[in-house]
Structure formats: structure tokens, C-alpha cells
Design a protein around this motif. Structure first.
Motif, PDB file in Angstrom:
ATOM      1  N   ASN A 100       0.924  -1.033  -0.057  1.00 39.70           N
ATOM      2  CA  ASN A 100       0.029  -0.165  -0.084  1.00 39.70           C
ATOM      3  C   ASN A 100       0.722   1.156  -0.013  1.00 39.70           C
ATOM      4  OD1 ASN A 100      -2.205  -1.692   0.088  1.00 39.70           O
ATOM      5  ND2 ASN A 100      -2.266  -1.794   2.264  1.00 39.70           N
ATOM      6  N   GLN A 101       2.059   1.175   0.528  1.00 41.15           N
ATOM      7  CA  GLN A 101       2.882   2.333   0.621  1.00 41.15           C
ATOM      8  C   GLN A 101       4.161   2.253  -0.032  1.00 41.15           C
ATOM      9  OE1 GLN A 101       3.504   3.542   4.805  1.00 41.15           O
ATOM     10  NE2 GLN A 101       1.229   3.012   5.300  1.00 41.15           N
ATOM     11  N   ASN A 102       4.818   1.231   0.068  1.00 42.42           N
ATOM     12  CA  ASN A 102       6.051   0.846  -0.572  1.00 42.42           C
ATOM     13  C   ASN A 102       6.955   2.182  -0.758  1.00 42.42           C
ATOM     14  OD1 ASN A 102       6.064  -1.776  -1.758  1.00 42.42           O
ATOM     15  ND2 ASN A 102       4.250  -0.917  -2.744  1.00 42.42           N
ATOM     16  N   GLN A 103       7.176   2.671   0.645  1.00 43.59           N
ATOM     17  CA  GLN A 103       8.073   3.935   0.878  1.00 43.59           C
ATOM     18  C   GLN A 103       9.663   3.354   0.698  1.00 43.59           C
ATOM     19  OE1 GLN A 103       6.555   5.305   4.473  1.00 43.59           O
ATOM     20  NE2 GLN A 103       5.028   6.504   3.646  1.00 43.59           N
ATOM     21  N   GLY A 104       9.952   2.304   0.918  1.00 44.08           N
ATOM     22  CA  GLY A 104      11.248   1.905   0.685  1.00 44.08           C
ATOM     23  C   GLY A 104      11.984   2.168   1.682  1.00 44.08           C
ATOM     24  N   GLY A 105      13.470   2.333   1.369  1.00 39.76           N
ATOM     25  CA  GLY A 105      14.528   2.507   2.201  1.00 39.76           C
ATOM     26  C   GLY A 105      15.291   3.809   1.777  1.00 39.76           C
ATOM     27  N   LYS A 106      16.562   3.715   2.436  1.00 39.61           N
ATOM     28  CA  LYS A 106      17.621   4.770   2.074  1.00 39.61           C
ATOM     29  C   LYS A 106      19.018   3.986   1.579  1.00 39.61           C
ATOM     30  CE  LYS A 106      18.679   5.503   6.615  1.00 39.61           C
ATOM     31  NZ  LYS A 106      18.811   6.546   7.631  1.00 39.61           N
ATOM     32  N   LYS A 107      19.942   4.753   1.165  1.00 36.09           N
ATOM     33  CA  LYS A 107      21.222   4.223   1.102  1.00 36.09           C
ATOM     34  C   LYS A 107      21.729   3.615   2.208  1.00 36.09           C
ATOM     35  CE  LYS A 107      22.930   6.263  -3.243  1.00 36.09           C
ATOM     36  NZ  LYS A 107      24.034   7.117  -3.955  1.00 36.09           N
ATOM     37  N   SER A 108      22.611   2.585   2.183  1.00 32.73           N
ATOM     38  CA  SER A 108      22.943   2.046   3.393  1.00 32.73           C
ATOM     39  C   SER A 108      24.490   2.705   3.687  1.00 32.73           C
ATOM     40  CB  SER A 108      23.579   0.303   3.082  1.00 32.73           C
ATOM     41  OG  SER A 108      24.566   0.123   4.106  1.00 32.73           O
ATOM     42  N   ASP A 109      24.654   2.860   4.962  1.00 35.71           N
ATOM     43  CA  ASP A 109      26.060   3.230   5.264  1.00 35.71           C
ATOM     44  C   ASP A 109      27.021   2.348   5.217  1.00 35.71           C
ATOM     45  OD1 ASP A 109      24.551   5.731   5.983  1.00 35.71           O
ATOM     46  OD2 ASP A 109      24.017   5.183   8.074  1.00 35.71           O
ATOM     47  N   PHE A 110      26.840   1.115   4.705  1.00 36.71           N
ATOM     48  CA  PHE A 110      27.978   0.254   4.650  1.00 36.71           C
ATOM     49  C   PHE A 110      29.027   0.728   3.528  1.00 36.71           C
ATOM     50  CE2 PHE A 110      29.316  -3.362   1.776  1.00 36.71           C
ATOM     51  CZ  PHE A 110      30.539  -3.842   2.782  1.00 36.71           C
ATOM     52  N   ASN A 111      30.167   0.518   4.056  1.00 36.00           N
ATOM     53  CA  ASN A 111      31.256   1.157   3.238  1.00 36.00           C
ATOM     54  C   ASN A 111      32.357  -0.129   3.238  1.00 36.00           C
ATOM     55  OD1 ASN A 111      33.087   2.434   1.753  1.00 36.00           O
ATOM     56  ND2 ASN A 111      33.837   4.010   3.326  1.00 36.00           N
ATOM     57  N   GLY A 112      32.203  -1.039   2.195  1.00 40.25           N
ATOM     58  CA  GLY A 112      33.155  -2.147   2.184  1.00 40.25           C
ATOM     59  C   GLY A 112      34.699  -1.473   1.738  1.00 40.25           C
ATOM     60  N   ASN A 113      35.673  -2.237   2.292  1.00 37.42           N
ATOM     61  CA  ASN A 113      36.949  -2.040   1.909  1.00 37.42           C
ATOM     62  C   ASN A 113      37.323  -2.564   0.685  1.00 37.42           C
ATOM     63  OD1 ASN A 113      39.642  -1.037   2.233  1.00 37.42           O
ATOM     64  ND2 ASN A 113      40.252  -2.805   3.519  1.00 37.42           N
ATOM     65  N   PHE A 114      36.822  -2.066  -0.116  1.00 40.64           N
ATOM     66  CA  PHE A 114      36.900  -2.811  -1.520  1.00 40.64           C
ATOM     67  C   PHE A 114      37.938  -2.100  -2.370  1.00 40.64           C
ATOM     68  CE2 PHE A 114      32.081  -3.266  -1.616  1.00 40.64           C
ATOM     69  CZ  PHE A 114      32.131  -4.549  -0.737  1.00 40.64           C
ATOM     70  N   LEU A 115      38.684  -2.773  -3.406  1.00 44.83           N
ATOM     71  CA  LEU A 115      39.382  -2.244  -4.401  1.00 44.83           C
ATOM     72  C   LEU A 115      38.349  -1.454  -5.381  1.00 44.83           C
ATOM     73  CD1 LEU A 115      41.901  -4.831  -5.335  1.00 44.83           C
ATOM     74  CD2 LEU A 115      42.285  -3.044  -3.823  1.00 44.83           C
ATOM     75  N   ASN A 116      38.966  -0.207  -5.786  1.00 44.29           N
ATOM     76  CA  ASN A 116      38.149   0.446  -6.775  1.00 44.29           C
ATOM     77  C   ASN A 116      38.343   0.037  -8.063  1.00 44.29           C
ATOM     78  OD1 ASN A 116      37.091   2.181  -4.633  1.00 44.29           O
ATOM     79  ND2 ASN A 116      38.885   3.508  -4.647  1.00 44.29           N
ATOM     80  N   GLU A 117      37.290   0.102  -8.911  1.00 39.94           N
ATOM     81  CA  GLU A 117      37.423   0.095 -10.421  1.00 39.94           C
ATOM     82  C   GLU A 117      38.210   1.369 -10.818  1.00 39.94           C
ATOM     83  OE1 GLU A 117      33.620  -0.265 -11.671  1.00 39.94           O
ATOM     84  OE2 GLU A 117      33.397  -2.088 -11.108  1.00 39.94           O
ATOM     85  N   VAL A 118      39.109   1.193 -11.472  1.00 44.75           N
ATOM     86  CA  VAL A 118      39.495   2.498 -12.163  1.00 44.75           C
ATOM     87  C   VAL A 118      38.888   2.822 -13.657  1.00 44.75           C
ATOM     88  CG1 VAL A 118      42.179   1.809 -11.514  1.00 44.75           C
ATOM     89  CG2 VAL A 118      41.208   1.069 -14.062  1.00 44.75           C
ATOM     90  N   PRO A 119      38.739   4.330 -13.811  1.00 45.24           N
ATOM     91  CA  PRO A 119      37.944   4.697 -14.877  1.00 45.24           C
ATOM     92  C   PRO A 119      38.500   4.104 -16.022  1.00 45.24           C
ATOM     93  CG  PRO A 119      38.507   6.465 -13.297  1.00 45.24           C
ATOM     94  CD  PRO A 119      39.460   5.343 -12.872  1.00 45.24           C
TER      95      PRO A 119
END
Length: 860
Positions: A100-119
Motif C-alpha cells: 500500500n505504501q512501498n516507501q522503501g529505504g535509503k542508501k546503506s551506510d555500509f562502506n566495504g573495504n573494496f578495491l576501486n574500479e579504475v575509470p
């Protein structure tokens, strides 16, 4: 109760239910009937005129399903074995609010220690490398494709004028999957533009986005597709339809890539409208029927809808996009992986690998460690029990029984799409873990499973399946090579993407106070590392068989003096302990194979790291635990899978000791010894050729074909210890032997006057000796060394030894004169001879072959 908590409860509860509910049957996660999940079968089915057969297929698809009331269906999903009794109320409230509402959530504060893709735009491939050449071949194809033809069916569906002509194959206006390739095209062109900066391509891809935008605006609902929305009515009613969400995923992913890689803001607006449209559709299904109806509809292939919705959520932050992503996570399949059950056999592989990729994106977005475990277990299960030596998986599009791969070898192995998607899985896992196994896998699958699907330097010629049977060829089997404008298989879509983003997994960045770079692929390229203020150039010397080393030089130029960072360089698992490394000619202590060599310093301009990796031959058993197949082995040379040029034989005879004693490299100079002999006739040009037992003539073959292999011979100088000569011309006037190119150790032999020539081993060298003498007008003749005046003679395709009558006979002179050229086929720089039981085998890398017959697995 907060919206985000509801979302989390929803996603976790649904997955937990599938893990523990007694009522779930795992194979309900695939299509019913199973055959319809095969794209090949679906195409045959939809284009068949056999009405009886089609009715039988459809009737087997239809089953009576109970459709309980809305909330009772939801209540039946309550994971009673896991939840406390007081959670029932929260469970029902979750469903009601979602409906009936489906208001959903928000972005997680999770910040994994991942390697970044380079552009991707900061990496450039060396155009002279095999990867650079493959990229340029693909660029030519992308530029060939016509905008009006690509969007023809989109315009037709929107009621707009349709200039030009629609493409054929799976993009034909009468095919249900039409439009999927256009989505791939948007992704591929965005990646290619980032990789090359080609402005002509940018104009073309922008025109495609603009044309699709006009179609979406005309329909005015947010819907965008080349087929009508009624396809989704069938999907939601669990009626047969050819994977409409698969196509929608490709279109949405293409628009996201156009936005992220090419900065096209119109593409972002368009994909957001599409997401809103499908959010409402899915919500309506759940509201009108049950959540169970939605899950059942997911048994039709949906591509990576979860993946693209998670990606879109990271851009928009719209909680509806996050919820829609969750609703495409197909918990009945992911649930099996969550409890570490390898029940992959029977599943359509490329339906489900994208779902795993989406679950990996879920981990990155939400931080839920369960989805990290799912991705890791899935990769381990495929690599340990369902993987061929190429790094590929699947037979006729499906996973077979684990560790039973010997029974699956044929022409329809390794669907190319699956390799494309498995590379994504491994890439994500490497970014999370930095584990060498994932980098090793990426190299294997890219080198053998991706580079092998492009037909040389011919733009737009690719394959659907990579044959792995005995004596197979990429040019035979059901699919064979595709065409530029009249196939557009799913594997054409992933193919143009694969060759557009070859630079995306060479370098990875580690952010933080002490930034670093991980170099995991040895591909000649340059990388402008903006965050680290360095320019990195990697030059890889092409690998050869006679000098068993991979050598790479990494030159680092600092754009900011005094900046410190780490260079982490992969020491591949396939090398030995004798790796050598130096920095500015000073030796660096090297870590064992399977680890990273880390160099941290304040980099200066023109710092140079040199690397030398020994390469060894090794055998690798097929993944089959049955004792009957224990001898079935693939041969690898470092990362390169070697295959034998053979039409059916596969028995090797290993000698004691190391592989190098019975698998030997072909010297570099042997290419100059190759020759093809031909004759002109009134209608065509014929080439001397061979079978396993005799000599004949064939129509002059094209390079890269099996006939070109059979029409190439190596000159061996008799009575000479030297193998140094520059061309066949150096052999004129000398006694020679002729060895068939693909049958090392065998020779053309004489079998008597007026008898056909044969093929035999070198045990009777006298019968194999010829003198190469001059013939008509710059041609050559082959005279028997033991029977003077007798020559190799072509008599209407029968090649025999015929003797000169002593009279001036122009016909005899013509029939014994051959035009000599360098061999049509050539030894690849990575070429070996392997000793067999009946004959020796010429081994070459799989990616180097086009139409030749080859064998991947040998009985050893």
C-alpha cells in the motif's frame, strides 16, 4: 516501524523462507518445460511451422496452480522454523506496507573495504597487442551498424515512422527477443568510447539514445521496448513468452552505461522512467494476486534486473528502485547457494549467473554479508565442478552434473554469455578479497574463453558456443560462426561488450592514506592514475614457445614528485619459484607464485620495473571424478590453453619425466620452411593437400580453415644438419622431404611408379626424398630422388608419381609443375609438437584458431 527496517525484513524473510520451507522444490527455479529456457530452443520453437509439436510443448508448460487469497499466500511464506511467534504480526505488516505504501529505504551506510574500479577512460590498450587488435576489430563492427536499423522495431512499437530496414535474426521484427542487442550496443559503445575516445562512435551512440528517447516520449508511459507491453501481461500470467525482462535489463543497463561512461543525462532520465514503470507493474502483480505469483513469474529469464536496479539505486537513491531490485533477487535460487548447496545441474546457466551478479551488487549496496558468501560459494562451485579448461561453463546452455564434464564435450559447449558473466562474478570477488584465485580465473577465462570467440580480425564475426569436443571446429556444429547483420544472438551482445571493455580489469585502485595500485593482468597498456599522480605504461613481450618466459616492463612516470604509493603486482599461480624482478636494474626480492609483489616508494619519473615469469607446460585433468575419465587431460602453457590440430585423434603417449620431453616447442625459423603448392586450371586454382593416408588436391583454401592446414607442408632439407634457410627458394636444387603441417613426424612418401603418394612416418626416409627442381615459368617440380625422371604428377585430383617418357610433353610438364608460395597456414608463436600413439599433434593456443579442427582434451 521504519521503512528501511521493513525492507530488510522483507528481503531477509523471503530468502530465509526459501532456505528452510519444506514446500519449495528447487527446480521450480527454472523454466517449465526446461527446454524453453534455452534461447536456441526458443528461437526454433517460435519459428517452427510444426503446430502439433508447438502445442505439445505449450501443453507441458501449463500446470494447474492454486491461487490462494492475497494475504493467506503471504502468510504461508512465514518462515516458522526461524521466526519467533511474535514476529507474525510484523511479517503481515511488512507485506501490507509494501503493497500500500512501498516507501522503501535509503542508501546503506555500509562502506566495504573494496578495491576501486579504475575509470575505463584512463586505460588505453597497445594497438599492436592481441587485446588491442581485438578491440579495434570490435570498434570497426560497432561503427558498421546502422542507427535506423537498430531502432527500427522500437519505432514501430511506438507508432513512429520507420526509415531504413530492420536487422534480421533475433532482432527481426517477428522475434520476441527483439531489442536486446540494442541494449548491449548502448553498453558496448559507451565502454568503447571510454576505451578509445572515438568521436564517430560517440555521435552514433548518442543518436541511438536520442531515437529511443523519442520512442519513449511517444508512448508516454515510461515504457520503452521493441515489443509491446502485452508481453509482460503474459509474463505476469506465467504464460510462455521469450524473456521480456531479459531484454528490458539490457536496455536499462545500456542507458545506465551511457550515463555513467558517456555523461548522457537523457539516458538517466529515460532509465529512471523505465524503472518507475516496472516498479508499478510489479507492485500491481503483488497487489492483484500474491507475492507467490511474482516469484513464479521469475521462472522466466529476467537477466540481471536486480543488478541494474541496484546500480540505478546507487545513482538515484530512490528507495523504490532498491525495493524493485530486491524483488528480482529470485530467492529460491540464491537460497540454495546461501546454504552452500551445489544444485546447479539442470539450471539454465545464463539465466542465473546474472542473478548472482545482482546479489553481489546487493552486498555492495546493503553490506549484508550473506550475499558476499553467496557469491563466493557460487564461484567456488562452478570453478571446482562445472568449469572447462577454458574457464567456461555450460553445455547447450545448461549446467551439467557436477564433476561429470567428460560426458558433455561436444560442439555446443561454453555459451559465450556465461563466460562474459562469470568474469563479472570473479572481478567483483577479487575487488572484495584481493584473492589470487579470482585474478587467475579472470586471466584464464579472458584469454581462452573471450579472445577465442572473435574470428580473427573480421569485424562482426563471432560465435555463440565454444566447441570443446574431439576434432571439433568453430565453423561446425549447430550455430557455427555468426553473421554481421542477420543473427544478433545473445552472445553477439555480450561479445561486443567483452571486446569493448578489455581494459577494465588490468588495474585496480586501493584508496586511503596510502594509495595503491593492483596490476592483475599482463596486457600491454597504459594507465593514467590520476589519484596517485602517476602515469603507468605496461609493455608485455609476446610469449613464444621456444623461449618460455612472460616478460613485462612497467614504466612509471610521476606527475608529482615526492608522492608515495604502492604498486602491487600479481605473481601468477602458473609460474615457478624462479621469477625475476628488478626496479631500476636493482633486484627485488620476489614473493612465491600466487601472491602479490608489493613495491612502495616515492616514485620518480621513468622508474622502471622489469618482470620475468618462467612459463611451464602442465596437464590439467577434466573435472570428472569417474575413474573411466581419469586420463582425460588438457594441456596448458602458462595461461594459454593448447589444443591439437586434429580431426578426431586424441591419444597421447607421454614419456617418463617432464612434459618437456614429449611436448617440444617448434623453432621460430620453421615458418620460413612452410610451403603451399598449387596449380591453375581452367576453372579454379587447386592446392596440393593431404588426408591422414594420402595426397590429393583441393580448391585453393582460405587462411584459417582446415583445408589450409591440410594444404601446408614443411620443407625438411635432407643430408643437412642446418635448419636455417629463409624460404622455399633456398631448397631449389636440393634434396628435401615434405612434412604435413599438422602431422609433425609424418612425411609424404612414394609408393611406386604410377601409384598415389601416401603419408607415413619417417621410418623409411628413402621413400620420402624428392629433389626440388625448376618447372614451367618460375614453378617448381618434385622429382623422386631414388627414381630419376619420375615426378609428383596431378591427374585430375589424383596425385601420384609419374615418369617422364623422354619426349617433349607439355601436358606432362604442366601436370608436374606447381606454383610455390609460403604456407597458407603458419605456426603460431606458441606452437608445440606432442607425441601421440598413432601420430604427433601440432599444439597451438585455442584463441589463435578460426575454422581449423581441434581437440581440447587428450587421453594421456
Amino acid at each position: 516501524m521504519k521503512s528501511f527496517t521493513l525492507l530488510k525484513m522483507l528481503s531477509v524473510f523471503l530468502l530465509v523462507f526459501v532456505l528452510f520451507s519444506d514446500s519449495v522444490v528447487s527446480k521450480e527455479c527454472t523454466n517449465t518445460p526446461t527446454e524453453l529456457s534455452s534461447h536456441t530452443f526458443r528461437y526454433q520453437f517460435l519459428n517452427s511451422k510444426n503446430k502439433t509439436w508447438k502445442q505439445e510443448v505449450l501443453s507441458s508448460h501449463n500446470h494447474n496452480h492454486l491461487t490462494p487469497t492475497d494475504e493467506s499466500a503471504w502468510a504461508s511464506l512465514l518462515p516458522r522454523k526461524v521466526l519467533k511467534q511474535e514476529d507474525e504480526f510484523a511479517w503481515m505488516m511488512t507485506y501490507r506496507q509494501m503493497k500500500n505504501q512501498n516507501q522503501g529505504g535509503k542508501k546503506s551506510d555500509f562502506n566495504g573495504n573494496f578495491l576501486n574500479e579504475v575509470p575505463l577512460g584512463d586505460v588505453r590498450l597497445d594497438p599492436d597487442s592481441i587485446h588491442g587488435q581485438a578491440q579495434q576489430t570490435n570498434l570497426k563492427y560497432l561503427l558498421m551498424l546502422d542507427v535506423d536499423s537498430l531502432v527500427w522495431s522500437f519505432r514501430k512499437n511506438a507508432g513512429l515512422p520507420t526509415p531504413g530496414t530492420a536487422y534480421g535474426g533475433w532482432e527481426s521484427p517477428n522475434q520476441e527477443l527483439r531489442g536486446h542487442f540494442v541494449g548491449h550496443y548502448m553498453s558496448a559503445t559507451a565502454q568503447m568510447w571510454a576505451s578509445t575516445g572515438d568521436e564517430t562512435l560517440k555521435n552514433k551512440m548518442t543518436a541511438v539514445v536520442s531515437a529511443l528517447g523519442e520512442c519513449q516520449e511517444k508512448m508516454n508511459t515510461g515504457y520503452l521496448s521493441a515489443f509491446p507491453s502485452e508481453f509482460f501481461d503474459r509474463f505476469e500470467a506465467v504464460q510462455p513468452v521469450w524473456a521480456p525482462y531479459y531484454t528490458i535489463h539490457k536496455i536499462m543497463a545500456g542507458l545506465v552505461d551511457q550515463y555513467l561512461l558517456a555523461g548522457n543525462n537523457q539516458a538517466l532520465k529515460m532509465v529512471t522512467k523505465m524503472a518507475d514503470y516496472f516498479y508499478k507493474r510489479v507492485q500491481n502483480v503483488i497487489y492483484q494476486y500474491t507475492i507467490e505469483r511474482h516469484w513464479r513469474s521469475l521462472n522466466e529469464e529476467t537477466g540481471g534486473m536486480n543488478d541494474v536496479m541496484y546500480r540505478l539505486y546507487t545513482i538515484t537513491g530512490d528507495s523504490n528502485h532498491l525495493l524493485l531490485a530486491h524483488l528480482f533477487d529470485k530467492p529460491c535460487f540464491l537460497g540454495l547457494l546461501a546454504i552452500k548447496a551445489d544444485d546447479l545441474s539442470g539450471f539454465h546457466a545464463n539465466t542465473h549467473i546474472p542473478i548472482v551478479i545482482g546479489s553481489q551488487m546487493r552486498y555492495e549496496v546493503t553490506g549484508d554479508p550473506l550475499y558476499k558468501e553467496i557469491g563466493m560459494f557460487f564461484m567456488d562451485a562452478v570453478n571446482s565442478s562445472h568449469m572447462y579448461a577454458t574457464g567456461g561453463t555450460s553445455v547447450s546452455e545448461f549446467w551439467s552434473e557436477p564433476k561429470r564434464l567428460a560426458s558433455t564435450l561436444q560442439t555446443e559447449n561454453e555459451e559465450s554469455c556465461t563466460t562474459y558473466n562469470m568474469l563479472k562474478v570473479s572481478r567483483n570477488l577479487f575487488r572484495w578479497t584481493k584473492e589470487m584465485a579470482y585474478a587467475d580465473y579472470y586471466e584464464r577465462a579472458l584469454t581462452n574463453g573471450v579472445l577465442s570467440i572473435q574470428r580473427g580480425k573480421e569485424p562482426g564475426i563471432m560465435i555463440y558456443m565454444l566447441p570443446l569436443g574431439t576434432g571439433v571446429s568453430k565453423a561446425t556444429g549447430y550455430h557455427k560462426w555468426g553473421s554481421k547483420f542477420n543473427d544478433f544472438w545473445c552472445c553477439y551482445g555480450t561479445g561486443i561488450e567483452s571486446f569493448s571493455k578489455l581494459g577494465d580489469s588490468i588495474y585496480f585502485e586501493e584508496a586511503g592514506n596510502n594509495p595503491g595500485i593492483y596490476i592483475i593482468q599482463y596486457i600491454s597498456s597504459s594507465f593514467n592514475w590520476k589519484n596517485g599522480q602517476l602515469f603507468i605504461n605496461q609493455k608485455v613481450t609476446p610469449v613464444v614457445s621456444w623461449d618460455p618466459y612472460l616478460r613485462a616492463t612497467i614504466t612509471i612516470s610521476s606527475k608529482k614528485e615526492g608522492s608515495s604509493s604502492s604498486m602491487n603486482i600479481r605473481i601468477p599461480s602458473w609460474t615457478t619459484s624462479n621469477v625475476k624482478a628488478s626496479l631500476n636494474d636493482q633486484v627485488i626480492p620476489v614473493t612465491p607464485a600466487g601472491n602479490f609483489l608489493s613495491v612502495t616508494k616515492k616514485w620518480s619519473s621513468s622508474d622502471v620495473i622489469t618482470l620475468e615469469f618462467p612459463i611451464t607446460l602442465r596437464m590439467e585433468a577434466i573435472q570428472d571424478e569417474r575413474s573411466d575419465y581419469a586420463s582425460l587431460q588438457a594441456i596448458l602453457y602458462g595461461p594459454y590453453l593448447l589444443v591439437g590440430l586434429t580431426t578426431g585423434d586424441s591419444d597421447l603417449k607421454p614419456e617418463s619425466g617432464s612434459l618437456s620431453k614429449w611436448i617440444t616447442p617448434i623453432p621460430a625459423e620453421y615458418n620460413s620452411h612452410l610451403i603451399t603448392l598449387s596449380q591453375e586450371t581452367a576453372n579454379s586454382t587447386l592446392a596440393l593437400s593431404h588426408t591422414n593416408t594420402g595426397i590429393t588436391t583441393v580448391k585453393f583454401p582460405n587462411p584459417g580453415t582446415s583445408d589450409s592446414v591440410f594444404s601446408t607442408f614443411r620443407i625438411i632439407l635432407a643430408n643437412s644438419t642446418s635448419s636455417q634457410f629463409s624460404s622455399y627458394k633456398d631448397a631449389i636444387g636440393k634434396t628435401i622431404m615434405l612434412e604435413p603441417y599438422n602431422l609433425p613426424g609424418m612425411l609424404i612418401v612414394q609408393q611406386g611408379k604410377e601409384k598415389s603418394l601416401g603419408i607415413s612416418d619417417s621410418s623409411e626416409p628413402r621413400n620420402s626424398l624428392f629433389r626440388m627442381v625448376e618447372g614451367n615459368e618460375g614453378m617448381v617440380r618434385l622429382e623422386s630422388d631414388s627414381q630419376k625422371g619420375c615426378f609428383v604428377y596431378n591427374s585430375g585430383g589424383t596425385v601420384k608419381l609419374s615418369c617422364d617418357s623422354g619426349e617433349q610433353d607439355s601436358d606432362f610438364m604442366g601436370a608436374t609443375s606447381f606454383k610455390a608460395n609460403g604456407g597458407i597456414s603458419n605456426y603460431h608463436p606458441i606452437s608445440f609438437v606432442a607425441k601421440g600413439l598413432e601420430m604427433n599433434f601440432l599444439l597451438q593456443p585455442l584463441f589463435s584458431l578460426r575454422d581449423e579442427h581441434y581437440t581440447v582434451y587428450f587421453n594421456v
